[in-house]
Design a protein around this motif. Structure first.
Motif, PDB file in Angstrom:
ATOM      1  N   THR A 115     101.642  34.645  74.821  1.00  0.00           N
ATOM      2  CA  THR A 115     100.752  35.293  73.856  1.00  0.00           C
ATOM      3  C   THR A 115      99.405  34.581  73.805  1.00  0.00           C
ATOM      4  OG1 THR A 115     101.716  33.930  72.098  1.00  0.00           O
ATOM      5  CG2 THR A 115     102.616  36.143  72.393  1.00  0.00           C
ATOM      6  N   PRO A 116      98.323  35.343  73.632  1.00  0.00           N
ATOM      7  CA  PRO A 116      97.008  34.721  73.468  1.00  0.00           C
ATOM      8  C   PRO A 116      96.887  34.070  72.091  1.00  0.00           C
ATOM      9  CG  PRO A 116      96.843  37.110  73.283  1.00  0.00           C
ATOM     10  CD  PRO A 116      98.252  36.817  73.662  1.00  0.00           C
ATOM     11  N   PHE A 122      93.864  39.741  80.891  1.00  0.00           N
ATOM     12  CA  PHE A 122      93.092  38.544  81.221  1.00  0.00           C
ATOM     13  C   PHE A 122      91.603  38.850  81.137  1.00  0.00           C
ATOM     14  CE2 PHE A 122      97.178  37.932  83.306  1.00  0.00           C
ATOM     15  CZ  PHE A 122      97.501  36.641  82.930  1.00  0.00           C
ATOM     16  N   ARG A 123      90.849  37.807  80.816  1.00  0.00           N
ATOM     17  CA  ARG A 123      89.407  37.932  80.678  1.00  0.00           C
ATOM     18  C   ARG A 123      88.708  36.990  81.655  1.00  0.00           C
ATOM     19  NH1 ARG A 123      88.166  36.882  74.554  1.00  0.00           N
ATOM     20  NH2 ARG A 123      90.002  35.543  74.676  1.00  0.00           N
ATOM     21  N   PRO A 124      87.393  37.159  81.828  1.00  0.00           N
ATOM     22  CA  PRO A 124      86.658  36.222  82.694  1.00  0.00           C
ATOM     23  C   PRO A 124      86.691  34.814  82.117  1.00  0.00           C
ATOM     24  CG  PRO A 124      85.368  38.210  82.228  1.00  0.00           C
ATOM     25  CD  PRO A 124      86.541  38.235  81.298  1.00  0.00           C
ATOM     26  N   GLY A 125      86.245  33.859  82.933  1.00  0.00           N
ATOM     27  CA  GLY A 125      86.198  32.471  82.482  1.00  0.00           C
ATOM     28  C   GLY A 125      87.483  31.734  82.765  1.00  0.00           C
ATOM     29  N   GLY A 167      89.404  25.498  78.018  1.00  0.00           N
ATOM     30  CA  GLY A 167      89.518  26.899  78.375  1.00  0.00           C
ATOM     31  C   GLY A 167      88.655  27.788  77.501  1.00  0.00           C
ATOM     32  N   HIS A 168      88.133  28.864  78.099  1.00  0.00           N
ATOM     33  CA  HIS A 168      87.422  29.862  77.308  1.00  0.00           C
ATOM     34  C   HIS A 168      88.402  30.629  76.427  1.00  0.00           C
ATOM     35  CE1 HIS A 168      84.655  29.172  80.729  1.00  0.00           C
ATOM     36  NE2 HIS A 168      83.704  29.346  79.816  1.00  0.00           N
ATOM     37  N   GLN A 169      89.644  30.738  76.902  1.00  0.00           N
ATOM     38  CA  GLN A 169      90.718  31.330  76.112  1.00  0.00           C
ATOM     39  C   GLN A 169      92.009  30.574  76.416  1.00  0.00           C
ATOM     40  OE1 GLN A 169      88.626  33.918  77.608  1.00  0.00           O
ATOM     41  NE2 GLN A 169      89.379  33.460  79.659  1.00  0.00           N
ATOM     42  N   THR A 180      91.106  30.409  81.624  1.00  0.00           N
ATOM     43  CA  THR A 180      92.223  30.655  80.714  1.00  0.00           C
ATOM     44  C   THR A 180      93.220  29.508  80.840  1.00  0.00           C
ATOM     45  OG1 THR A 180      91.995  33.053  80.893  1.00  0.00           O
ATOM     46  CG2 THR A 180      94.104  32.215  80.103  1.00  0.00           C
ATOM     47  N   SER A 181      93.446  28.799  79.732  1.00  0.00           N
ATOM     48  CA  SER A 181      94.437  27.718  79.715  1.00  0.00           C
ATOM     49  C   SER A 181      95.803  28.306  79.377  1.00  0.00           C
ATOM     50  CB  SER A 181      94.062  26.659  78.672  1.00  0.00           C
ATOM     51  OG  SER A 181      92.789  26.133  78.934  1.00  0.00           O
TER      52      SER A 181
END
Length: 552
Positions: free
Chosen positions: A519-520, A20-23, A499-501, A25-26
């Protein structure tokens, strides 16, 4: 923030490792694909209850681990240091559940009770479920939301401590204010019992001593006869005794040693045995010289032993505990003598503590009123954005000193009006399901900005929202994601596109069993997924264009 989540054999998940990353996430996927599975698994790491049904069929156990960065979480770092569980700038929570239902929890590799996992988890992640707005109808939850926003922890703690102190003193006062007749009757009984036990005057440990001495004297004749027989057998028997036999054996061993030094050990052991026999004889002779049969003393012991057992039966305690029971009765009698003096003093204490509690509760109520007005404006602005342009939100805070509780003396009521000209009414009576969902979402986003939890999870909180309102919700969550890590499970493209991602959840069959993957998505994959959310199974050039526009 949450950096990584690993899931093994949980429900329909065989294995997932998610970064996971900042921001913001959808998280999206088809209905029934298991969009909430990762959040449910994460809940296990945070101390949620689990059972054997969580284990994937055919597996021996479920294992879930979550890795967090602690760079911006000073409270969690301090908690780990206070509990000797710190691991530099990271924290790893792990939970295993066996197929037999047994659960184990670990923090940074150290086994811990589930309560510790829950305590730390509250500092790391906040989860807002899809039915959270229904809880908002309850007064106690409304109070929790207001206090979370106000963040007046010191005031709340002072009120709670004052309440517990008041209840403790009131209980003591009730104990002291037993009816005078009951106290007099109890005192008379205790005086009689204590005087009777004072007269007998059994000392601690005396019963065991009496019992032992009585047993010795009762068997005095047998003791004398057996000791004399033992002395004769050991050394004083005229025809043959053990000492004579050992002397012969020692002489023989000395002769054997002169022939072969290897037998020196035999000679030494026989000499040692001879010394032991001689010392045993001396001990028995000394015991016999001091053994006297005193009929008068025996009668005294028997009488005292009998009296002790009689009193023990009367007081319904074991005879060895009679002396301790005597002390307890004396202590209770003394406390009854002191009660009259304590009663007036305790009543004053109760009133003084009640006034101190009310003073703290009044300050807490004033703080709630101040923050309630602030929250009124923010929530009203929020619901205007969420397609309720004429709506108005208000929190009623009513102080009632007769409603003392651990949370103070306030009655909290969320009030709302959705149409012009209508008076404010309790939210439970006015708001429809969709309106309630929007109001609840607005409050959750607003309060989330005030709390220090670095990661927030919104699990389908946009249920009942669509169209332009959904776009506003998406922008709200994205704005929140600029300062806080946000994970959002959603079925709305307007929310997902903010979402940012983006992560996609898929359910598939493999080898005759069902599995779930997450999956991203890259930019093109996101466009395809948003188009699917917009148009369903049929994806046209128009839906793709709409998807690109949402993503931009």
């Amino acid at each position: 923030m949450l950096c990584q989540l690993s899931i093994n054999n949980f429900a329909i998940v065989r294995f997932l490792e998610l970064d996971f990353r900042p921001g913001m996430t959808s998280i999206t996927g088809e209905t029934g694909a298991g969009k909430s599975i990762a959040i449910d698994a994460l809940g296990l790491c945070l101390g949620n209850r689990a059972d054997a049904n969580t284990v994937r069929p055919g597996a021996s156990k479920t294992e879930v681990s979550a890795r967090f960065s602690l760079d911006d979480i000073p409270l969690a770092k301090r908690w780990l240091e206070d509990n000797d569980l710190d691991l530099e700038q990271e924290c790893i929570l792990r939970r295993t559940i066996g197929s037999d239902g047994r659960s184990r929890a670990y923090i940074n590799g150290n086994p811990v009770p589930l309560a510790q996992l829950k305590s730390l988890g509250q500092l790391l992640i906040g989860i807002h479920g899809q039915h959270a707005h229904h809880a908002m109808l309850k007064s106690e939850h409304q109070l929790t939301l207001l206090d979370s926003y106000a963040n007046h922890r010191l005031l709340s703690d002072a009120v709670a401590a004052g309440y517990h102190r008041c209840k403790q003193l009131e209980a003591e006062l009730r104990q002291l204010t037993l009816s005078q007749q009951e106290r007099i009757a109890r005192k008379q009984l205790l005086q009689y019992q204590v005087e009777e036990l004072d007269e007998f005057d059994l000392k601690p440990g005396e019963f065991e001593e009496i019992e032992q001495e009585h047993k010795r004297l009762a068997n005095g004749t047998e003791l004398i006869a057996s000791c004399q027989a033992g002395v004769e057998l050991l050394s004083e028997g005229e025809e043959l005794n053990i000492e004579q036999l050992l002397n012969r054996a020692v002489a023989l061993a000395q002769q054997l040693e002169s022939y072969d030094p290897a037998l020196a050990n035999v000679n030494a052991m026989l000499n040692e045995a001879l010394i032991q026999v001689q010392e045993s004889t001396s001990e028995l002779q000394h015991y016999l010289s001091g053994l006297e049969l005193d009929p008068e003393h025996f009668a005294y012991l028997e009488e005292r032993l009998s009296k002790a057992m009689q009193l023990a039966r009367k007081h319904q305690v074991g005879a060895p505990l009679l002396a301790a029971h005597h002390e307890q009765l004396k202590a209770e009698l003394g406390s009854l003598d002191d009660d009259e003096h304590k009663l007036a003093e305790m009543a004053q204490q109760v009133e003084a503590n009640r006034q101190a509690y009310l003073a703290h509760a009044q300050k807490l109520s004033q703080s709630r009123g101040r923050y309630a007005k602030e929250l009124d404006k923010l929530v009203t602005q929020s619901i205007h954005q969420l397609n309720m342009p004429k709506g108005k939100f208000c929190i009623s805070v009513t102080f009632n000193p007769e409603m003392m509780s651990v949370n103070g003396c306030d009655q909290i009521e969320f009030m709302v009006t959705t149409n012009p000209g209508q008076p404010l009414q309790p939210i439970s009576k006015v708001a429809s399901g969709g309106e309630l969902s929007r109001i609840g979402l607005g409050i959750q986003v607003i309060t989330a900005k005030k709390v220090s939890t670095p990661t927030l999870i919104f699990d389908e909180v946009d249920v009942g929202i669509s169209g332009p309102t959904a776009a506003v919700v998406g922008r709200m969550l994205r704005s929140l994601g600029e300062s806080t890590q946000v994970l959002c499970v959603t079925h709305l493209p307007q929310v997902a596109g903010n979402g940012h991602q983006h992560m996609f959840v898929n359910k598939f069959n493999k080898g005759g069993s069902t599995e779930t993957s997450m999956t991203p998505l890259d930019k093109e994959q996101r466009i395809q997924e948003l188009a699917r959310l917009l148009g369903g199974d049929t994806i046209t050039s128009n839906t793709l264009a709409n998807a690109r526009e949402l993503l931009q």
